[in-house]
Each structure stands twice: as C-alpha cells, then as structure tokens.
Design a protein around this motif. Structure first.
Motif, short mmCIF file in Angstrom:
data_model
loop_
_atom_site.label_atom_id
_atom_site.label_comp_id
_atom_site.label_asym_id
_atom_site.label_seq_id
_atom_site.Cartn_x
_atom_site.Cartn_y
_atom_site.Cartn_z
N TYR A 91 0.83 -1.21 0.00
CA TYR A 91 0.00 0.00 0.00
C TYR A 91 0.86 1.25 0.00
CZ TYR A 91 -4.49 -2.24 0.10
OH TYR A 91 -5.61 -2.97 -0.28
N VAL A 92 1.99 1.20 0.68
CA VAL A 92 2.95 2.31 0.64
C VAL A 92 3.46 2.48 -0.79
CG1 VAL A 92 5.21 3.13 1.43
CG2 VAL A 92 3.63 2.06 3.06
N LEU A 93 3.82 1.36 -1.41
CA LEU A 93 4.33 1.39 -2.78
C LEU A 93 3.27 1.93 -3.75
CD1 LEU A 93 6.64 -1.21 -4.31
CD2 LEU A 93 4.72 -0.42 -5.66
N MET A 94 2.03 1.50 -3.60
CA MET A 94 0.96 2.02 -4.47
C MET A 94 0.78 3.51 -4.27
SD MET A 94 -2.04 -0.88 -4.66
CE MET A 94 -2.05 -1.39 -2.94
N GLY A 95 0.85 3.96 -3.01
CA GLY A 95 0.73 5.40 -2.75
C GLY A 95 1.84 6.17 -3.43
N GLU A 96 3.03 5.62 -3.40
CA GLU A 96 4.15 6.29 -4.07
C GLU A 96 3.93 6.35 -5.58
OE1 GLU A 96 9.01 6.10 -4.34
OE2 GLU A 96 7.99 4.89 -2.82
N LEU A 97 3.46 5.25 -6.15
CA LEU A 97 3.20 5.23 -7.60
C LEU A 97 2.08 6.19 -7.99
CD1 LEU A 97 3.43 1.40 -8.35
CD2 LEU A 97 5.09 3.17 -9.00
N ALA A 98 1.15 6.44 -7.09
CA ALA A 98 0.00 7.30 -7.38
C ALA A 98 0.30 8.77 -7.11
CB ALA A 98 -1.20 6.87 -6.55
N THR A 99 1.53 9.07 -6.71
CA THR A 99 1.88 10.45 -6.37
C THR A 99 2.59 11.11 -7.55
OG1 THR A 99 2.11 9.83 -4.05
CG2 THR A 99 3.12 11.90 -4.73
N PRO A 100 2.01 12.18 -8.09
CA PRO A 100 2.68 12.88 -9.19
C PRO A 100 3.93 13.61 -8.69
CG PRO A 100 0.57 13.92 -8.66
CD PRO A 100 0.71 12.74 -7.78
N PRO A 101 4.86 13.88 -9.59
CA PRO A 101 6.15 14.48 -9.20
C PRO A 101 6.02 15.75 -8.35
CG PRO A 101 6.18 13.89 -11.53
CD PRO A 101 4.79 13.64 -11.03
N GLU A 102 5.04 16.58 -8.63
CA GLU A 102 4.91 17.84 -7.88
C GLU A 102 4.52 17.63 -6.42
OE1 GLU A 102 0.98 17.40 -10.19
OE2 GLU A 102 3.10 17.08 -10.61
N HIS A 103 4.01 16.46 -6.08
CA HIS A 103 3.62 16.16 -4.69
C HIS A 103 4.56 15.16 -4.01
CE1 HIS A 103 -0.07 18.41 -5.04
NE2 HIS A 103 -0.39 17.74 -6.13
N TYR A 104 5.59 14.72 -4.75
CA TYR A 104 6.43 13.65 -4.25
C TYR A 104 7.15 14.03 -2.96
CZ TYR A 104 9.37 9.53 -4.37
OH TYR A 104 9.97 8.35 -4.05
N GLU A 105 7.62 15.24 -2.85
CA GLU A 105 8.36 15.66 -1.66
C GLU A 105 7.47 15.74 -0.42
OE1 GLU A 105 11.61 15.68 -1.23
OE2 GLU A 105 11.68 15.01 -3.31
#
Length: 181
Positions: free
Chosen positions: A66-80
């Motif tokens: 679920y952590v990994l899916m959340g990371e994949l669902a995060t666009p670059p502008e929100h990654y930080e």
C-alpha cells in the motif's frame, strides 16, 4: 460509511494523489492497479495458508505494498510531501526474511511447475503478478515517470521472497502430511 461509488471515473479518468487526473490506461494507474492485483493475490495466499509465520509475512508485505501504491500514485509535484516511500530498509527487510527462509528449505535448481499445494500455487500466482508489476515499474523508472529505484528493487526482491515462501510452504506441508512410522 465509506462511499464506494463516486461516479468520477465514469469518463475513463482516475485521480492521482493530489488533484491531477489521468486516463485509467495511463502507465501509473496501470502499474499501481497491477500492484493492487498482486496484493489481492497475496491475500488469497494468506487466507489459505496454514502456517502463521507465512500469514504474518504476507500481511506485512500487503501493508508495504500500500505504501508502494501510494508512491506510484503520487505525481512528481507532490512527491516531496509524500510521507511514506519505499526505502533501502524495506528491501533489506525482504532480503533478511529470504535468508531466514532459505536456511529452512532447500531451493531446487530447476523450473517449478506450480500446483503441489493450494497455498503454494496461490503464492506462485501472486509472484507472477508481482513480476508483471515489476516490469511495469521498470518502464516508469526508465521513462522518468518515477525516480525512486527502490520501488523496482522492492518488487524484484518481493517476487524472489514469494518464490521462496511457496517452496517453504510446499516443503512444510509435505512434512506435515507424512504419516508417522
């Protein structure tokens, strides 16, 4: 009560974390959807597994996915601003579990035809879905859509772990089914 049907996907678009919407066939939702499929397959394997250690490992892995899916669902502008992401520690923990299991079961040096046990077969199915998710994540990484190589490393190690876990289950199941002499 959670609202299951929002209707917002009826036009063929889905939301990423944040306000961005992309087509449902976009590589990001395609990849995290495949990880979700793997999580469900692992859930099936956990449901049919008899060994509590196996159940505990699978539940932990499902949570990490679920952590990994959340990371994949995060666009670059929100990654930080993303609080959780896959790390070297996640990968190291999988490697540690692999080593512990390999000390308990011999891994044959041949191709395995799945199906010796229901729980082993369920794990082998999950492993193949994880491998597909890994290939998709590699494309995202190579195309620059994601920057964290630990996502790919995690999926790679996870498929290895699930292979080992399936062999572990098959060996322990066959030992449990042997009649005493």
């Amino acid at each position: 009560m959670a609202k299951v049907t929002t209707g917002s996907g009826d036009t063929g678009y889905t939301g990423l974390l944040g306000s961005q919407r992309v087509p449902k066939y976009d590589p990001r939702p395609d990849t995290f959807g495949t990880v979700d499929e793997a999580t469900s397959a692992l859930g099936l394997a956990r449901a049919v597994a008899q060994d509590q250690t196996v159940k505990d490992i699978l539940f932990r892995v499902q949570q990490e996915l679920y952590v990994l899916m959340g990371e994949l669902a995060t666009p670059p502008e929100h990654y930080e601003t993303l609080g959780l992401r896959m790390t070297k520690e996640h990968v190291a923990q999988l490697e540690q579990i692999e080593e512990e299991l390999k000390s308990k079961v011999e891994i044959p040096n041949k191709f395995i035809i799945p199906g010796d046990t229901v729980d082993g077969a369920a794990l082998d199915l999950a492993r193949t879905i994880i491998r597909r998710a890994e290939r998709m994540a590699v494309k995202l990484l190579h195309d620059g859509v994601i920057q964290n190589g630990e996502v790919v490393r995690y999926l790679n190690r996870l498929s290895d772990l699930i292979f080992i876990l399936a062999r572990y289950i098959e060996v322990t199941s066959s030992l449990a089914q042997r009649p005493e002499r």
